[in-house]
Design a protein around this motif. Structure first.
Motif, PDB file in Angstrom:
ATOM      1  N   LEU A   1       7.514   4.911   6.130  1.00 24.87           N
ATOM      2  CA  LEU A   1       6.570   4.106   7.069  1.00 24.87           C
ATOM      3  C   LEU A   1       5.432   5.172   7.447  1.00 24.87           C
ATOM      4  O   LEU A   1       5.537   6.062   8.203  1.00 24.87           O
ATOM      5  CB  LEU A   1       7.343   3.546   8.232  1.00 24.87           C
ATOM      6  N   ALA A   2       4.249   4.632   6.754  1.00 23.28           N
ATOM      7  CA  ALA A   2       3.023   5.465   6.894  1.00 23.28           C
ATOM      8  C   ALA A   2       2.310   5.068   8.160  1.00 23.28           C
ATOM      9  O   ALA A   2       1.688   5.794   9.018  1.00 23.28           O
ATOM     10  CB  ALA A   2       2.272   5.535   5.676  1.00 23.28           C
ATOM     11  N   ALA A   3       2.228   3.660   8.580  1.00 29.06           N
ATOM     12  CA  ALA A   3       1.668   3.302   9.946  1.00 29.06           C
ATOM     13  C   ALA A   3       2.271   1.651  10.077  1.00 29.06           C
ATOM     14  O   ALA A   3       2.739   1.106   9.163  1.00 29.06           O
ATOM     15  CB  ALA A   3       0.212   3.141   9.397  1.00 29.06           C
TER      16      ALA A   3
ATOM     17  N   ASP B   1       3.132  -3.562   8.347  1.00 31.71           N
ATOM     18  CA  ASP B   1       3.578  -2.088   8.023  1.00 31.71           C
ATOM     19  C   ASP B   1       3.144  -1.605   6.803  1.00 31.71           C
ATOM     20  O   ASP B   1       2.972  -2.224   5.695  1.00 31.71           O
ATOM     21  CB  ASP B   1       5.076  -2.033   8.065  1.00 31.71           C
ATOM     22  N   LEU B   2       2.705  -0.263   6.930  1.00 32.76           N
ATOM     23  CA  LEU B   2       2.179   0.362   5.515  1.00 32.76           C
ATOM     24  C   LEU B   2       3.259   1.381   5.129  1.00 32.76           C
ATOM     25  O   LEU B   2       3.497   2.325   5.798  1.00 32.76           O
ATOM     26  CB  LEU B   2       0.824   1.147   6.089  1.00 32.76           C
ATOM     27  N   VAL B   3       3.929   1.056   4.037  1.00 28.59           N
ATOM     28  CA  VAL B   3       4.814   1.685   3.598  1.00 28.59           C
ATOM     29  C   VAL B   3       4.419   2.302   2.364  1.00 28.59           C
ATOM     30  O   VAL B   3       3.915   1.644   1.447  1.00 28.59           O
ATOM     31  CB  VAL B   3       5.992   0.730   3.160  1.00 28.59           C
TER      32      VAL B   3
ATOM     33  N   LEU C   1      -2.614   7.148  -0.455  1.00 26.74           N
ATOM     34  CA  LEU C   1      -1.140   6.604  -0.838  1.00 26.74           C
ATOM     35  C   LEU C   1      -1.769   5.862  -2.141  1.00 26.74           C
ATOM     36  O   LEU C   1      -0.826   5.045  -2.619  1.00 26.74           O
ATOM     37  CB  LEU C   1      -0.920   5.797   0.051  1.00 26.74           C
ATOM     38  N   GLY C   2      -2.882   5.735  -2.598  1.00 20.66           N
ATOM     39  CA  GLY C   2      -3.308   4.983  -3.754  1.00 20.66           C
ATOM     40  C   GLY C   2      -3.821   3.820  -3.622  1.00 20.66           C
ATOM     41  O   GLY C   2      -3.670   2.868  -4.482  1.00 20.66           O
ATOM     42  N   LEU C   3      -4.151   3.426  -2.576  1.00 24.42           N
ATOM     43  CA  LEU C   3      -4.554   2.023  -2.176  1.00 24.42           C
ATOM     44  C   LEU C   3      -5.984   1.879  -2.244  1.00 24.42           C
ATOM     45  O   LEU C   3      -6.671   2.593  -1.780  1.00 24.42           O
ATOM     46  CB  LEU C   3      -3.795   1.556  -0.696  1.00 24.42           C
TER      47      LEU C   3
END
Length: 409
Positions: free
Chosen positions: A158-160, A59-61, A177-179
């Motif tokens: 939760l973004a994705a 999960d992309l948080v 998201l700064g990743l």
């Protein structure tokens, strides 16, 4: 080659009976996804550009608010209180504002994305403003054209979800998201092309056949979120298959082109038996592609046997290989999106098999493309879907539509 009733046969034999225990096409597809889900595919943290086409492995948080502060959603003027307003300066994205806080009757010219000063009532767009020197007039509603902190993605949101395909848009989301990296999974498929008669480059000599399955699989596998290794050619015989499959890592999938039928040159079943494999699917009641096979090795590696005819191999790959890969990663199967259409011409169903017809889709109408049996890829090359025609009319909806299986284009 076709026998008298139109079924696929090995060019080395005159008659081939269907393997016992053939599954219906829907049941085979479901079994393939469940089989894929039994195993796993490693998750790796990779740079954003390398993640494209893979599947999100976790999960992309969001760890931050996006935007981090209140910002302008339009080019214009950040204003405080009722107008007219005195313009104190200009605020651009990424630069400091001329004032930290606005008082009633004050404004700053502002660009989209720039942080609005404290006390801002709204952003008045240029097209709704009348400027005269350092004074601006206009009407605006409170809060208008301000993007609030965390409005796009709040911290902790939760973004994705895990299993989402990593698309260009998802990469942009991650960057926002700064990743710099993403945890992704990308199942590896080892392609084994069998047959003494197969050549892999140039024009085939008399009696030889150019491999048309190996070139199909990398794009199909990538479409399902996986990655193909360089195809490997194997001579006919049980021993080469046993050796190749025994070396297969437990988290890999093998796609074996040819050797899945029941002819004298087809050794996949014997090789699987020698390795103690569990057979999940032994033949599928569909045309083209019914001599296909799905098995699990003791290591957990999955083996998908594809017919030697390239058109049949494509249908089999959509039936078994793509669902296996999607089951491994938890992603949605791109071939089965629930789309339906009406066939443009009456086509008779087969008495016992599901027919998979290459079609071009125009709105809600599917037009069958010309095809000449399981060895022909011309129909599939011109198609953007396969129409699913069950052996009875039960697959046809009340409105006359049939299911469509998407193909990568």
């Amino acid at each position: 080659m076709l026998d008298a009733d139109g079924s696929e046969t090995s060019p080395l034999i005159h008659v081939r009976t269907r393997p016992h225990g053939s599954l219906s096409w829907p049941a085979a597809r479901d079994a393939a996804r469940k089989t894929g889900a039994e195993g796993g595919s490693p998750t790796a943290e990779v740079p954003l550009p390398a993640a494209l086409g893979a599947v999100l492995g976790a999960d992309l948080v969001s760890a931050i608010d996006v935007p981090a502060l209140d910002t302008a959603a339009m080019d214009g003027y950040a204003v405080a209180g009722k107008g007219p307003w005195s313009v104190l300066g200009r605020s651009l994205a990424g630069r400091g504002a001329p004032v930290a806080r606005l008082r009633r009757g004050e404004a700053v010219e502002i660009a989209t994305g720039a942080v609005v000063p404290d006390g801002t009532l709204a952003v008045l767009p240029y097209e709704e403003a009348e400027a005269a020197g350092t004074v601006v007039h206009g009407a605006c509603a409170p809060g208008r054209h301000i993007r609030r902190r965390g409005e796009t993605v709040p911290a902790g949101a939760l973004a994705a979800r895990r299993g989402a395909p990593v698309t260009p848009a998802l990469l942009g989301l991650a960057a926002g998201l700064g990743l710099d990296t993403l945890p992704v999974t990308r199942p590896v498929v080892r392609v084994l092309i069998t047959g003494d008669e197969i050549v892999h480059s140039g024009r085939p000599r008399p009696g030889a056949v150019r491999d048309a399955i190996g070139p199909v699989l990398p794009g199909l596998v990538a479409w399902a979120g996986g990655r193909c290794e360089e195809p490997r050619a194997l001579p006919d015989g049980r021993a080469p298959l046993v050796s190749a499959l025994a070396a297969l890592p437990g988290d890999h999938v093998a796609a074996v082109g040819g050797s899945s039928s029941a002819g004298p040159a087809d050794h996949l079943r014997a090789a699987l038996a020698a390795l103690g494999a569990r057979i999940v699917v032994d033949g599928v009641a569909c045309r083209p592609g019914h001599p296909q096979l799905l098995a699990v090795l003791p290591s957990g590696a999955v083996v998908v046997g594809l017919p030697g005819n390239p058109g049949a191999a494509l249908a089999a790959a959509l039936t078994l290989l793509v669902p296996v890969l999607c089951g491994r990663t938890g992603r949605r199967d791109p071939a089965h999106g629930g789309r339906r259409a009406r066939l443009s011409a009456m086509t008779d169903p087969h008495p016992i098999d599901t027919r998979l017809l290459p079609v071009r889709v125009h709105g809600d109408l599917a037009v069958e493309t010309e095809s000449h049996g399981p060895a022909d890829l011309r129909g599939a090359a011109a198609a953007d879907a396969l129409a699913v025609l069950p052996p009875t009319t039960r697959g046809t909806a009340a409105d006359g539509t049939v299911e469509l299986v998407a193909v990568p284009t």
